[in-house]
Write an enzyme that holds these catalytic residues in place. Structure first.
Site, PDB file in Angstrom:
ATOM      1  CG  ASP A 232      -1.790  -1.309   1.253  1.00  0.00           C
ATOM      2  OD1 ASP A 232      -2.029  -1.860   0.167  1.00  0.00           O
ATOM      3  OD2 ASP A 232      -2.207  -1.743   2.335  1.00  0.00           O
ATOM      4  CG  HIS A 256      -5.369  -0.785  -1.876  1.00  0.00           C
ATOM      5  ND1 HIS A 256      -6.695  -1.119  -1.967  1.00  0.00           N
ATOM      6  CD2 HIS A 256      -4.903  -1.404  -0.765  1.00  0.00           C
ATOM      7  CE1 HIS A 256      -7.019  -1.904  -0.940  1.00  0.00           C
ATOM      8  NE2 HIS A 256      -5.947  -2.108  -0.207  1.00  0.00           N
ATOM      9  CE  LYS A 287     -11.186  -4.272   0.644  1.00  0.00           C
ATOM     10  NZ  LYS A 287      -9.784  -3.919   0.372  1.00  0.00           N
ATOM     11  CG  ASP A 290     -21.705   1.282  -8.486  1.00  0.00           C
ATOM     12  OD1 ASP A 290     -22.930   1.112  -8.672  1.00  0.00           O
ATOM     13  OD2 ASP A 290     -21.190   2.381  -8.239  1.00  0.00           O
ATOM     14  CB  THR A 294     -21.060   1.354 -12.203  1.00  0.00           C
ATOM     15  OG1 THR A 294     -22.312   1.935 -12.527  1.00  0.00           O
ATOM     16  CG2 THR A 294     -20.099   2.419 -11.723  1.00  0.00           C
ATOM     17  CD  GLN A 424     -11.162  -6.741  15.122  1.00  0.00           C
ATOM     18  OE1 GLN A 424     -11.586  -6.756  16.249  1.00  0.00           O
ATOM     19  NE2 GLN A 424     -11.826  -7.243  14.101  1.00  0.00           N
ATOM     20  N   GLY A 442       0.592  -6.488   4.974  1.00  0.00           N
ATOM     21  CA  GLY A 442       0.978  -5.157   4.500  1.00  0.00           C
ATOM     22  C   GLY A 442       2.050  -4.564   5.386  1.00  0.00           C
TER      23      GLY A 442
END
Ligand code: 5BU
Length: 482
Positions: A232, A256, A287, A290, A294, A424, A442
Site C-alpha cells: 500500500d 490499491h 473492492k 457497484d 458501473t 485486527q 501489509g
C-alpha cells in the site's frame, strides 16, 4: 426397540423398500426407497422411534432442540418435552407479516442447538439449516437422524465442523435385511453402487475448478510461499523499491492502485514485467461494489484499465450477482464501449466474505450468500477474502467454503494485535492453522525497518506452518483431481 427391530419394522411397514426401481424427487432412479413421513400415523412405531431418539440424544450437550420441518418436527417436540428442553424450529415458508424472523421459539444467542432430521443423503440441507441457526446466533454442533442413507455424509459433515449421529446406517439396513433373507445379494450391491455413484456426483458438484485458483495454488507450492504482499505505497518509487526487494518471497502482490499519487500508464507495464520476471501474480484490491454496468466501466476502462494487467480482483457482493456478469461477462453493447472481456485465466475474483476491521457490518447470513454466489460462479470466483477472530472461528468459516476455491486472509502479522483504526490482526500461524491458503500482509512487511528480512521471515514461517499443518499442499487433492 433395537436398531435391528427398527430396520425390520420399517421394512415390514413398507417404509423402506427394495427390489424395484423408484423415481426420486431429483428424477434419479434408485434401487431402494426410504420414506419416514408416514411414521406419525402409526402410533406404536412413532412411540418406539421417539424412545430410541430420546436415548440417543440424552447424553449430548445442548440447550435447545429443533427438528427440520416437516418430518422431524413431531419427534423433536416429543423429545424436547421428555428431556425438558425448549423446542425451536425454522419455518419452511418465509413469513410476510408480524414480528420475528424465520425461527419460531425462544432462545438466547450462544445457546447450543441440537437438530433432528429423518434422513441424511448428502448433509447439504443439514448444513443449510445450521447456517440459518448460526446466523441467528445459535451454536450448532450435533445432528441426530434416524437413517444415514449415504456412505460419506458423516465424514463430510465432520469436515465442516458438525457431528452426525444416526440410529441406523444404510450398511446396517442392508446387512440386517440380507441376513433375514428379506433382500438378495443383488439388492445389496445395487443399493451400494447407486449410493456410491450419488456420493461421487455430489462430491463433484461441491468441488470447484477455477483456473486462477489452480494457477495460484500451484505457484505457491512451486515457489514454497503463501505470502501475498499488500503493497500500500503511495508513490511508484517506493512501490517498486519494495516490490523488487520482496519479489522472490511472494506468491502475489496486492495493489490499491488508487492510492498511488503518481500513477501513469507506465506503472502497469513495469508491474507486469516484474511479475513475469519475479514469478508472482497481481491482485487489484479494488473492492468493486457497484451495479454490474458501473463495475464493468471501472474494471475495464478509466485511467487504470485494471482488466488489462490484474490477474485477479476483489469484489463485494452487496449489489447482487450482476456485478460478476458486469466484470467478467461479454459486453452486449460491443467491446468498443467497455473494452474486451478479460481472458478466462485473468478474469477472476476473490469475493469479500468476511472483513478484518472491527465493527464491520458483514453478518453470517451475508457471508453465507457470498459463499453461495462463489459456489455457483466457479468459472470466475477463485476464492474469498475472509478473516477469523480465533482459530476455531476461522476453521468453521473455512470448512464452509467449496473445495477448489481459496481463502486469502488479511489482518495477519507475526503476532495478534490491532492498529488504531480498527484493523485486527491474527498471527501468521493461527491464520494457517485456521485454514487460510494465502496470508495477506501489509505493514508487517513494508512498515518494518528492513522489509526484505521481514518478507523472508513471513514467507519462511508461513511455509513452515503450511508444511507442518497441511503437508505443503495448498489445494486439496480432490479439487485438483476434477
Ligand atoms: P495491513 O497493513 O497488513 O493491515 O494491510 C492489510 C491490507 O488488506 C490492506 O490493504 C487492506 O485494505 C486489506 N484488507 C484488510 O486489511 N482487511 C479486510 O477485511 C480486507 C482487506 Br477485505
Amino acid at each position: 426397540m433395537t436398531p435391528r427391530e427398527l430396520i425390520l419394522s420399517l421394512e415390514t411397514s413398507g417404509l423402506v423398500r427394495f427390489g424395484t426401481q423408484f423415481v426420486l424427487k431429483s428424477g434419479k432412479v434408485s434401487p431402494f426407497y426410504i420414506d419416514l413421513r408416514n411414521v406419525v400415523s402409526r402410533p406404536d412405531l412413532f412411540r418406539n422411534m421417539s424412545d430410541m431418539l430420546t436415548e440417543k440424544i440424552r447424553g449430548l450437550e445442548f440447550d435447545v432442540i429443533s427438528g427440520i420441518a416437516y418430518t422431524a418436527l413431531p419427534y423433536a417436540a416429543v423429545v424436547a418435552e421428555r428431556l425438558g428442553k425448549p423446542l425451536i424450529f425454522q419455518r419452511k415458508e418465509e413469513k410476510s407479516y408480524g414480528l420475528g424472523g424465520s425461527i419460531v421459539g425462544d432462545f438466547k444467542p450462544g445457546d447450543k442447538c441440537l437438530v433432528i432430521d429423518d434422513l441424511v443423503t448428502t448433509g447439504e440441507s443439514k448444513i443449510e439449516t445450521a447456517e440459518c441457526f448460526e446466523a441467528a446466533g445459535l451454536i450448532v454442533k450435533d445432528f441426530v437422524v434416524f437413517i444415514d442413507r449415504s456412505l460419506h455424509a458423516a465424514a463430510d459433515m465432520e469436515r465442516r465442523g458438525y457431528n452426525l449421529h444416526s440410529l441406523v446406517t444404510l450398511e446396517e439396513i442392508l446387512h440386517t435385511l440380507q441376513a433375514e433373507k428379506r433382500i438378495s445379494a443383488c439388492d445389496v450391491s445395487d443399493a451400494i453402487n447407486f449410493t456410491k455413484s450419488l456420493d461421487a456426483e455430489n462430491a463433484l458438484e461441491r468441488c470447484i475448478d477455477n483456473p486462477f485458483a489452480r494457477k495460484l495454488s500451484s505457484l505457491m507450492e512451486r515457489k514454497k510461499t503463501n505470502l501475498i504482499l499488500s503493497l500500500d505505497a503511495s508513490n511508484s518509487r517506493d512501490f517498486f523499491r519494495l516490490l523488487e526487494a520482496a519479489a522472490s518471497e511472494i506468491a502475489m502482490v496486492k495493489v490499491h492502485v488508487d492510492i498511488l499519487e503518481d500513477f501513469d500508464p507506465s506503472f502497469p507495464v513495469r508491474l507486469s514485467a516484474l511479475a513475469e520476471e519475479g514469478d508472482f501474480y497481481i491482485l487489484a484490491d479494488r473492492k468493486f461494489a457497484d451495479i454490474g454496468n458501473t463495475a464493468r466501466l471501472q474494471y475495464r476502462g478509466g485511467m487504470y484499465r485494471i482488466a488489462d494487467w490484474a490477474d485477479s480482483v476483489t469484489v463485494h457482493m452487496i449489489s447482487g450477482n450482476g456485478i460478476l456478469d458486469g466484470l467478467f461477462g461479454d459486453s452486449p453493447q460491443g467491446e468498443a464501449a467497455y473494452g474486451p472481456r478479460p481472458s478466462r485465466t485473468r478474469g477472476s475474483a476473490f469475493l469479500l466474505a468476511r472483513m478484518s476491521s472491527k465493527g464491520n457490518l458483514i453478518n453470517e447470513g451475508y457471508t453465507r450468500k457470498v459463499i453461495e454466489t462463489g459456489r455457483t460462479h466457479p468459472q470466475w470466483v477463485a476464492g474469498y477474502i475472509g478473516h477469523g477472530t480465533t482459530v476455531s472461528d476461522l476453521r468453521r468459516f473455512r470448512d464452509k467454503l467449496p473445495r477448489g476455491q481459496l481463502l486469502l486472509m488479511p489482518g495477519v502479522q507475526l503476532q495478534q494485535g490491532k492498529d488504531n483504526l480498527g484493523q485486527q490482526y491474527m498471527s501468521l500461524e493461527e491464520a494457517i492453522e485456521g485454514g487460510a491458503d494465502g496470508v495477506i500482509v501489509g505493514r508487517g512487511i513494508y512498515g518494518a525497518a528492513d522489509p526484505l528480512s521481514a518478507a523472508k521471515m513471513y514467507r519462511e514461517q508461513g511455509w513452515r506452518a503450511v508444511e507442518t499443518i497441511r503437508g505443503g499442499r495448498i489445494m486439496e487433492a480432490e479439487a485438483v483431481a476434477v
